[in-house]
Design a protein around this motif. Structure first.
Motif, PDB file in Angstrom:
ATOM      1  N   ARG A 105       2.717   6.146  -3.055  1.00 20.42           N
ATOM      2  CA  ARG A 105       3.802   6.676  -3.893  1.00 20.42           C
ATOM      3  C   ARG A 105       3.311   6.975  -5.309  1.00 20.42           C
ATOM      4  O   ARG A 105       3.718   7.970  -5.924  1.00 20.42           O
ATOM      5  N   ARG A 159       0.697  12.145  12.948  1.00 24.30           N
ATOM      6  CA  ARG A 159      -0.419  12.736  12.191  1.00 24.30           C
ATOM      7  C   ARG A 159      -1.740  12.412  12.899  1.00 24.30           C
ATOM      8  O   ARG A 159      -1.850  11.395  13.599  1.00 24.30           O
ATOM      9  N   THR A 206       0.824  -1.216   0.000  1.00 28.45           N
ATOM     10  CA  THR A 206       0.000   0.000   0.000  1.00 28.45           C
ATOM     11  C   THR A 206       0.858   1.266   0.000  1.00 28.45           C
ATOM     12  O   THR A 206       0.394   2.322  -0.423  1.00 28.45           O
ATOM     13  N   GLY A 207       2.120   1.151   0.454  1.00 30.33           N
ATOM     14  CA  GLY A 207       3.025   2.297   0.359  1.00 30.33           C
ATOM     15  C   GLY A 207       3.213   2.689  -1.102  1.00 30.33           C
ATOM     16  O   GLY A 207       3.274   3.879  -1.440  1.00 30.33           O
ATOM     17  N   ALA A 208       3.277   1.680  -1.984  1.00 28.88           N
ATOM     18  CA  ALA A 208       3.461   1.963  -3.415  1.00 28.88           C
ATOM     19  C   ALA A 208       2.228   2.666  -3.992  1.00 28.88           C
ATOM     20  O   ALA A 208       2.340   3.444  -4.943  1.00 28.88           O
ATOM     21  N   GLY A 259       1.734  -1.847   5.178  1.00 31.14           N
ATOM     22  CA  GLY A 259       1.533  -0.396   5.191  1.00 31.14           C
ATOM     23  C   GLY A 259       1.787   0.183   6.558  1.00 31.14           C
ATOM     24  O   GLY A 259       2.709  -0.239   7.276  1.00 31.14           O
ATOM     25  N   ARG A 260       0.976   1.173   6.929  1.00 30.84           N
ATOM     26  CA  ARG A 260       1.134   1.833   8.230  1.00 30.84           C
ATOM     27  C   ARG A 260      -0.122   1.686   9.091  1.00 30.84           C
ATOM     28  O   ARG A 260      -0.043   1.713  10.306  1.00 30.84           O
ATOM     29  N   ASP A 261      -1.287   1.574   8.436  1.00 27.55           N
ATOM     30  CA  ASP A 261      -2.557   1.572   9.178  1.00 27.55           C
ATOM     31  C   ASP A 261      -3.441   0.402   8.750  1.00 27.55           C
ATOM     32  O   ASP A 261      -4.656   0.463   8.885  1.00 27.55           O
ATOM     33  N   MET A 262      -2.823  -0.655   8.233  1.00 26.61           N
ATOM     34  CA  MET A 262      -3.615  -1.779   7.730  1.00 26.61           C
ATOM     35  C   MET A 262      -4.361  -2.478   8.873  1.00 26.61           C
ATOM     36  O   MET A 262      -5.545  -2.782   8.767  1.00 26.61           O
ATOM     37  N   ALA A 285       5.020  11.360  -0.968  1.00 25.99           N
ATOM     38  CA  ALA A 285       4.140  10.303  -0.442  1.00 25.99           C
ATOM     39  C   ALA A 285       3.922  10.519   1.055  1.00 25.99           C
ATOM     40  O   ALA A 285       2.792  10.407   1.561  1.00 25.99           O
ATOM     41  N   SER A 286       5.002  10.844   1.745  1.00 28.61           N
ATOM     42  CA  SER A 286       4.903  11.079   3.186  1.00 28.61           C
ATOM     43  C   SER A 286       4.001  12.287   3.459  1.00 28.61           C
ATOM     44  O   SER A 286       3.167  12.269   4.369  1.00 28.61           O
ATOM     45  N   ASP A 338       4.579  10.172  10.276  1.00 23.89           N
ATOM     46  CA  ASP A 338       3.633   9.049  10.285  1.00 23.89           C
ATOM     47  C   ASP A 338       3.018   8.828  11.677  1.00 23.89           C
ATOM     48  O   ASP A 338       1.838   8.530  11.807  1.00 23.89           O
ATOM     49  N   ARG A 364      10.541   5.105  -6.176  1.00 20.67           N
ATOM     50  CA  ARG A 364      11.553   5.219  -5.095  1.00 20.67           C
ATOM     51  C   ARG A 364      12.343   6.532  -5.193  1.00 20.67           C
ATOM     52  O   ARG A 364      13.287   6.728  -4.434  1.00 20.67           O
TER      53      ARG A 364
END
Ligand code: C5P
Length: 221
Positions: A36, A186, A31-33, A126-129, A95-96, A183, A87
């Protein structure tokens, strides 16, 4: 079945998730991609993030699609394969930045849940999956690692892809810490382990050891 793998950058999330998916014959979603690819679109189309109508139009015509080619997932922005740009340092930074915007997160949340519905047994990193997107996931993993080690890993990954004599491990560490702070602090979907997540410190573990540690937690049939 859904497994979520969250954590900051450089913990080995993507590599572990990909390997785990391969060994289980499941589908892996990075999900980061997706963040991005949207970020690449913001840069390419010169979207003004302060203009609600502009951002709203961009998101409403959701331009991101995933296509599997020879076993590798490619990320498309409209008709362009954006994978090779994802990248880039400016895309990483953007993205951030956009990940703090509510409308961006809501749009991607819908896209991510749609993938889960169509995807069968899946692994999402990801970060919040585990906290927000799939609160009822069958297994939630949160990976951590010492920041210095994460910076070293990210540095080696970056120079392997694109040798840059001006890049130093210190710079990579500073960038990682800045993005981690953004991250974690927020307001919407901050990076943190879900209450029912298994936390694994990968500092001293190989990829195979992390995969094995996760496999132990997969619920049986
Ligand atoms: O994982 P990756 O470094 O590719 O993610 C890029 C950026 O997207 C991260 O810096 C993070 O801010 C954001 N992101 C997010 N939520 C996700 C995945 C990524 O906020 N589920």
């Amino acid at each position: 079945m859904i497994i979520t793998i969250d954590g900051p950058s450089g913990t080995g999330k993507s590599t572990v998730a990909k390997k785990l998916a391969d060994t289980l014959g499941w589908i892996y979603f990075d999900t980061g991609a997706m963040f991005r690819t949207l970020a690449y679109g913001v840069i390419k189309y010169e979207i003004d993030l302060n203009s609600e109508p502009q951002l709203g139009y961009f998101l409403a015509h959701f331009p991101v699609t995933l296509k599997k080619q020879n076993g590798v997932t490619h990320f498309f922005l409209d008709d362009e394969d954006a994978t090779m740009h994802l990248r880039r340092p400016d895309v990483t930074e953007m993205a951030s930045k956009i990940s703090t915007i509510q409308a961006v997160r809501q749009t991607l949340a819908i896209a991510q849940r749609k993938l889960a519905i169509s995807g069968g047994s899946s692994i999402f990193d990801g970060r919040d999956m585990g906290t927000v997107i799939f609160p009822h996931a069958d297994l939630k993993i949160f990976l951590t690692a010492d920041p210095q080690i994460r910076a070293e890993r990210r540095y080696l990954e970056l120079v392997a892809k694109n040798p840059d004599p001006t890049l130093t491990e210190e710079r990579v560490l500073a960038d990682i810490l800045e993005r981690d702070t953004r991250d974690m602090t927020r307001d919407i979907a901050p990076l943190k382990p879900a209450e029912d997540a298994h936390v694994i410190d990968t500092s001293a573990l190989s990829i195979d050891e992390v995969v094995a540690a996760i496999k132990k937690h997969i619920p049986g049939p």
